[in-house]
Write an enzyme that holds these catalytic residues in place. Sequence first.
Site, PDB file in Angstrom:
ATOM      1  N   ARG A 108       7.593 -15.939  67.218  1.00 40.38           N
ATOM      2  CA  ARG A 108       8.096 -17.105  66.506  1.00 40.38           C
ATOM      3  C   ARG A 108       6.927 -17.974  66.050  1.00 40.38           C
ATOM      4  NH1 ARG A 108      12.428 -18.946  63.746  1.00 40.38           N
ATOM      5  NH2 ARG A 108      13.246 -20.936  64.466  1.00 40.38           N
ATOM      6  N   THR A 384      16.488 -14.642  56.298  1.00 41.38           N
ATOM      7  CA  THR A 384      16.079 -13.895  57.480  1.00 41.38           C
ATOM      8  C   THR A 384      16.486 -12.462  57.243  1.00 41.38           C
ATOM      9  OG1 THR A 384      16.437 -15.862  58.778  1.00 41.38           O
ATOM     10  CG2 THR A 384      16.507 -13.804  59.992  1.00 41.38           C
ATOM     11  N   THR A 402      11.920 -13.665  59.960  1.00 44.26           N
ATOM     12  CA  THR A 402      12.372 -14.710  59.041  1.00 44.26           C
ATOM     13  C   THR A 402      11.221 -15.519  58.465  1.00 44.26           C
ATOM     14  OG1 THR A 402      13.849 -16.639  58.862  1.00 44.26           O
ATOM     15  CG2 THR A 402      12.679 -16.398  60.926  1.00 44.26           C
ATOM     16  N   ASP A 426      13.500 -25.765  61.190  1.00 42.97           N
ATOM     17  CA  ASP A 426      14.281 -25.379  62.382  1.00 42.97           C
ATOM     18  C   ASP A 426      14.019 -26.320  63.555  1.00 42.97           C
ATOM     19  OD1 ASP A 426      15.845 -23.362  61.425  1.00 42.97           O
ATOM     20  OD2 ASP A 426      14.601 -21.722  62.159  1.00 42.97           O
ATOM     21  N   SER A 456      18.081 -19.303  66.028  1.00 46.13           N
ATOM     22  CA  SER A 456      19.403 -18.727  66.311  1.00 46.13           C
ATOM     23  C   SER A 456      19.370 -17.198  66.261  1.00 46.13           C
ATOM     24  CB  SER A 456      20.425 -19.212  65.284  1.00 46.13           C
ATOM     25  OG  SER A 456      20.511 -20.614  65.295  1.00 46.13           O
ATOM     26  N   GLY A 475      21.390 -15.173  58.896  1.00 42.78           N
ATOM     27  CA  GLY A 475      22.560 -16.031  58.658  1.00 42.78           C
ATOM     28  C   GLY A 475      22.460 -17.400  59.296  1.00 42.78           C
ATOM     29  N   GLY A 476      21.247 -17.828  59.630  1.00 48.68           N
ATOM     30  CA  GLY A 476      21.052 -19.178  60.161  1.00 48.68           C
ATOM     31  C   GLY A 476      21.865 -19.404  61.422  1.00 48.68           C
TER      32      GLY A 476
HETATM   33  O1  DON Z   1      15.403 -18.852  63.248  1.00 46.48           O
HETATM   34  C1  DON Z   1      16.453 -19.219  62.753  1.00 46.48           C
HETATM   35  O2  DON Z   1      17.465 -19.417  63.370  1.00 46.48           O
HETATM   36  C2  DON Z   1      16.529 -19.421  61.240  1.00 46.48           C
HETATM   37  N1  DON Z   1      15.198 -19.658  60.727  1.00 46.48           N
HETATM   38  C3  DON Z   1      17.159 -18.229  60.613  1.00 46.48           C
HETATM   39  C4  DON Z   1      17.292 -18.374  59.118  1.00 46.48           C
HETATM   40  C5  DON Z   1      18.247 -17.442  58.502  1.00 46.48           C
HETATM   41  O3  DON Z   1      18.872 -16.631  59.128  1.00 46.48           O
HETATM   42  C6  DON Z   1      18.474 -17.607  57.038  1.00 46.48           C
HETATM   43  N2  DON Z   1      19.132 -16.460  56.463  1.00 46.48           N
HETATM   44  N3  DON Z   1      20.083 -16.146  56.045  1.00 46.48           N
END
Ligand code: DON
Length: 577
Positions: A108, A384, A402, A426, A456, A475-476
């Site tokens: 990360r 992501t 991501t 984030d 997430s 998918g955030g």
């Molecule tokens: O780490 C995370 O939770 C976010 N940066 C993920 C972002 C994400 O999945 C966007 N895509 N669709």
Amino acid sequence: MNSPLVMRRARAISGLFFLISGMVLLSAGSLSAASPTAVSGSGGAVASAAPTATEAGLKILRDGGNAVDAAVATALALAVVHPQAGNLGGGGFAVVRLDGVVHTLDFRETGPAEARHDMFLDRNGNPVRNASRIGPLAAGVPGSPKGLHELHSRHGKLSWQKVVAPAIRLAEDGFRVTRRLERSISSSRELLERFPETAEVWLPDSKPPVAGSIMRLPALAATLRAYSERGPSAITEGPAAHAIEAISRKYGGVLRAADLAAYRPVWRDPIQFRFLEWEVASMPLPSSGGVILGQICDLMVRLKWEEKPRSGADRTHLLAETLRRAYADRYLLGDPASTRAKEKDLLVKTRMEKWKREISLTRATSSSEVRSSGPALAHESTETTHLSVLDGNGNAVALTTTINGSFGCGLVVPGLGFLLNNEMDDFAAAPGKPNMFGLIQGEANAVAPGRRMLSSMTPTVAWRGSETLVLGAPGGSRIPTSTAQVLLNLVLDSDELQAAVNRPRIHHQWLPDQIFAEVDALSPETVDALQKRGHRVKIGGLFGRVNAVRLTDDGRFEAAADPRGPGHAGVTNPGPE
Ligand code: DON
């Protein structure tokens, strides 16, 4: 600390723009066009967000590589052909199960050394529009260059050069632009044309590249070649690191060469739990994904979710009540070093029993009542990519990577050819205010130098005897709920793999206090019944895209890509075996 430059540059692009541009492709993938069955065969399986990347992983398996080799090759190919999310300028997580032993790697991003608690706020404490989303101030220290290399050097089998080779080839010889990529670039055009360094690469002749044309990325090819020859120092030290610092300074960022040199990926213990006869391993902090997944699976068994009819309000109600509580807990979480709550305490049996007792089948709890762990509500005012791999020996890698929003912070590092992330969003960049995914987050996730921002992402491996499942999603904030629902479909409803991936989904994240449902998820009668119980229901929107692979108990490999996204699934040797 506010950058006047960022303030000046921050034109009217709403957070919604990012969400839409990051996930717009979802709407293009109609569920009715879903593949009816997973691809199946022998020898191993890969599911990722792009056909050429899946092919890169399958080729590595055919050449004798293990699941780790194939996962790293696939991830690097995505860094070329899927620039919305694939990356060298971002970070990620991997859950690996090798010879029956689970390892998880956290690569990360971190807050740069010059990051400050209030760096995204103005003098009056108000968020500076888009400061945590556009331009290099939004970029955390990239973890992918060291992370992917660490994953391979610890557990890979083939040489590093072999594993990087497919990505070099794609960048050097070129790859065909898909309609999805063309559309994705078009919808992010406003972001990409802000920076001439980016427009030069992704808007050649000032336009998105046309579907069907061949895209060559010579600067990225040279970076990958250097990475292949010298490892991560080719990116995180020397002239490359200085190029990153220079472009960061040019646009008011705080990312420095010293941050790249200091960055370390970390091996961590997985979140591991029993789910009926399955053992499940997922990502611990700094991801909230594993804890939320564990809470959902536990509660669904306790509440006998599978005994409720598939249609009708009960299943959605019970799931939403569980998610409301799980996401309220998320407020407590951040980098493991700054989180006082212990993950195991959040999953403990007595706590899950208490939730079970609290949940009424006939009445929705208001999220304002679920605040024991969160703030007083009065004080509160998506890109992501996931890939799943199984090799012929049943070794598994779930890898989610991501740059946060689609095309990250929008800035390509000149000479290196890759985009920087906008992962700083984030963090709880503006306390009490929703981030790109509508998440409201706590002090444990405040911006700080060296700290990892809460995620997430939920890369997950589950097994029962020799049977193995590998899954995860972009998918955030909807990643844990999308991953969990596919797992529930497989384990509790015994769905086939592709059916489990395709089935419509719902989501709840504590705040805002409403159920989000895919268009086909709930009938009008069910919506009515949920509203009578006190739920607010919002139909539509965009959900996680799950890419999953499976080794069945009779030794067959299956791979399923999510029809919501650009995914592509393949097996090493397709066929009936
Ligand atoms: O780490 C995370 O939770 C976010 N940066 C993920 C972002 C994400 O999945 C966007 N895509 N669709």
